[in-house]
Enzyme design. Structure first.
Site, PDB file in Angstrom:
ATOM      1  N   LYS A   1       0.848  -1.211   0.000  1.00 32.18           N
ATOM      2  CA  LYS A   1       0.000   0.000   0.000  1.00 32.18           C
ATOM      3  C   LYS A   1       0.880   1.256   0.000  1.00 32.18           C
ATOM      4  O   LYS A   1       1.885   1.288  -0.690  1.00 32.18           O
ATOM      5  CB  LYS A   1      -0.975  -0.033   1.169  1.00 32.18           C
TER       6      LYS A   1
ATOM      7  N   HIS B   1      -8.601  -3.313  -6.156  1.00 29.11           N
ATOM      8  CA  HIS B   1      -8.521  -3.415  -4.694  1.00 29.11           C
ATOM      9  C   HIS B   1      -9.653  -2.565  -4.100  1.00 29.11           C
ATOM     10  O   HIS B   1      -9.965  -1.492  -4.622  1.00 29.11           O
ATOM     11  CB  HIS B   1      -7.145  -2.934  -4.204  1.00 29.11           C
TER      12      HIS B   1
ATOM     13  N   GLU C   1      -9.730  -0.630  -1.738  1.00 30.12           N
ATOM     14  CA  GLU C   1      -9.355   0.755  -1.398  1.00 30.12           C
ATOM     15  C   GLU C   1      -9.368   1.645  -2.638  1.00 30.12           C
ATOM     16  O   GLU C   1      -9.544   2.857  -2.543  1.00 30.12           O
ATOM     17  CB  GLU C   1      -7.979   0.751  -0.701  1.00 30.12           C
TER      18      GLU C   1
ATOM     19  N   GLU D   1     -11.322 -10.783  -1.102  1.00 29.12           N
ATOM     20  CA  GLU D   1     -10.940  -9.917   0.005  1.00 29.12           C
ATOM     21  C   GLU D   1     -12.190  -9.261   0.596  1.00 29.12           C
ATOM     22  O   GLU D   1     -12.603  -8.181   0.132  1.00 29.12           O
ATOM     23  CB  GLU D   1      -9.997  -8.823  -0.485  1.00 29.12           C
TER      24      GLU D   1
ATOM     25  N   GLY E   1      -7.405  -5.022   6.950  1.00 30.40           N
ATOM     26  CA  GLY E   1      -6.775  -4.067   7.858  1.00 30.40           C
ATOM     27  C   GLY E   1      -7.509  -3.903   9.180  1.00 30.40           C
ATOM     28  O   GLY E   1      -7.238  -2.981   9.939  1.00 30.40           O
TER      29      GLY E   1
ATOM     30  N   SER F   1      -6.509  -9.431   6.739  1.00 29.25           N
ATOM     31  CA  SER F   1      -5.923  -9.666   8.065  1.00 29.25           C
ATOM     32  C   SER F   1      -5.268 -11.041   8.203  1.00 29.25           C
ATOM     33  O   SER F   1      -5.387 -11.700   9.238  1.00 29.25           O
ATOM     34  CB  SER F   1      -6.973  -9.466   9.159  1.00 29.25           C
TER      35      SER F   1
HETATM   36  C1  PEP Z   1      -5.032  -5.907   1.540  1.00 28.12           C
HETATM   37  O1  PEP Z   1      -4.864  -4.710   1.617  1.00 28.12           O
HETATM   38  O2  PEP Z   1      -5.165  -6.440   0.449  1.00 28.12           O
HETATM   39  C2  PEP Z   1      -5.070  -6.684   2.787  1.00 28.12           C
HETATM   40  C3  PEP Z   1      -5.463  -7.912   2.730  1.00 28.12           C
HETATM   41  O3  PEP Z   1      -4.700  -6.022   3.934  1.00 28.12           O
HETATM   42  P1  PEP Z   1      -4.532  -6.661   5.405  1.00 28.12           P
HETATM   43  O4  PEP Z   1      -3.754  -7.941   5.251  1.00 28.12           O
HETATM   44  O5  PEP Z   1      -3.785  -5.627   6.181  1.00 28.12           O
HETATM   45  O6  PEP Z   1      -5.908  -6.905   5.917  1.00 28.12           O
END
Ligand code: PEP
Length: 252
Positions: free
Chosen positions: A13, A98, A100, A168, A174, A214
């Site tokens: 990121k 993603h 985000e 995801e 996160g 996570s």
């Molecule tokens: C991600 O940003 O793709 C992700 C899985 O983040 P995290 O592992 O921190 O949850």
């Protein structure tokens, strides 16, 4: 890339703050993953670090990934980065869609176009799908289905097999709220059933599915062995070479 070989990708990121730290992190990851062939490992540093981190990892078996790409190759597109530029730096994988980025307005149409151009230039797209929340009625299944359907509108069976799908769930990214292995397994079966409907069973069985949200050293082994997916997209834990190495080991 054979589907059977797991894939672990570290998404850095907007980290770290300096090039020096990025190079040190890249070097530490490379040192821990020198020649092993399994699992496939990639790291996705921010764009300005790709070149230097790429050089640092070039003698290891760690590949370079990008966090995004633009869907045009050249022209008046201020601030964008093209797949040809990424390829020139040695990038092998591109994370697309993603959550985000979707939260900043990226549309399904753009995800499709970015995936198209990435495939066209023979890089591997890692397309992220996943629901914002899990509701009792199971609406999150139809949400994920619609994201997969979006891809099936343009990609043939041959093409979709070259795409990595990263499940995801947004509520797990996160937050420390990891999906359980049962949640992951349920989604793996669901995604395969949707791909079977949209394509056919051999195609569904050959699309690489990975999980992100996570993932940490202490849950990676269970998620990998019981979740039914074939690797991880790792955010926070990929910023510590030790933790990332433990996750890679859990997948091996
Ligand atoms: C991600 O940003 O793709 C992700 C899985 O983040 P995290 O592992 O921190 O949850």
């Amino acid at each position: 890339m054979k589907k059977s070989v797991p894939l672990v990708v570290g998404n850095w990121k907007l980290n770290p703050v300096t090039l020096k730290e990025a190079i040190a992190l890249g070097a530490a990851v490379a040192k821990k993953h020198k020649k092993a062939e399994e699992p496939c490992v990639a790291i996705a540093p921010p764009f300005p670090y790709l070149s230097d981190v790429g050089k640092k990892i070039s003698k290891s078996s760690v590949s370079l990934a990008a966090q995004d790409v633009y869907f045009k190759n050249i022209g008046a597109h201020t601030g964008e980065v093209s797949v040809l530029q990424l390829k020139d730096l040695g990038v092998k994988y591109v994370i697309i869609g993603h959550s985000e980025r979707r939260a900043m307005g990226e549309t399904d149409e753009e995800v499709k176009q970015k995936t198209q151009i990435t495939l066209k230039h023979l890089l591997t797209p890692i397309v992220c799908v996943g629901e914002r929340e899990r509701d009792e009625l199971g609406n999150f299944f139809s949400f994920v289905e619609s994201q997969l359907r979006n891809l099936s509108e343009v990609f043939t069976s041959i093409q979709i097999k070259k795409v990595v799908i990263a499940y995801e769930p947004i509520w797990a990214i996160g937050t420390g709220n990891t999906a359980t292995a049962d949640d992951v397994k349920e989604m793996q079966l669901f995604i395969e059933s949707v791909l079977t409907k949209l394509y056919d069973r051999p195609t569904a069985k050959n699309v690489r599915l990975i999980y992100g949200g996570s993932v940490k050293p202490d849950n990676a082994r269970t998620l990998q062995s019981e979740g039914g997916m074939n690797g991880f997209l790792v955010g926070g834990a990929s910023l510590k070479a030790e933790d990332f190495a433990s996750i890679i080991k859990a997948v091996s």
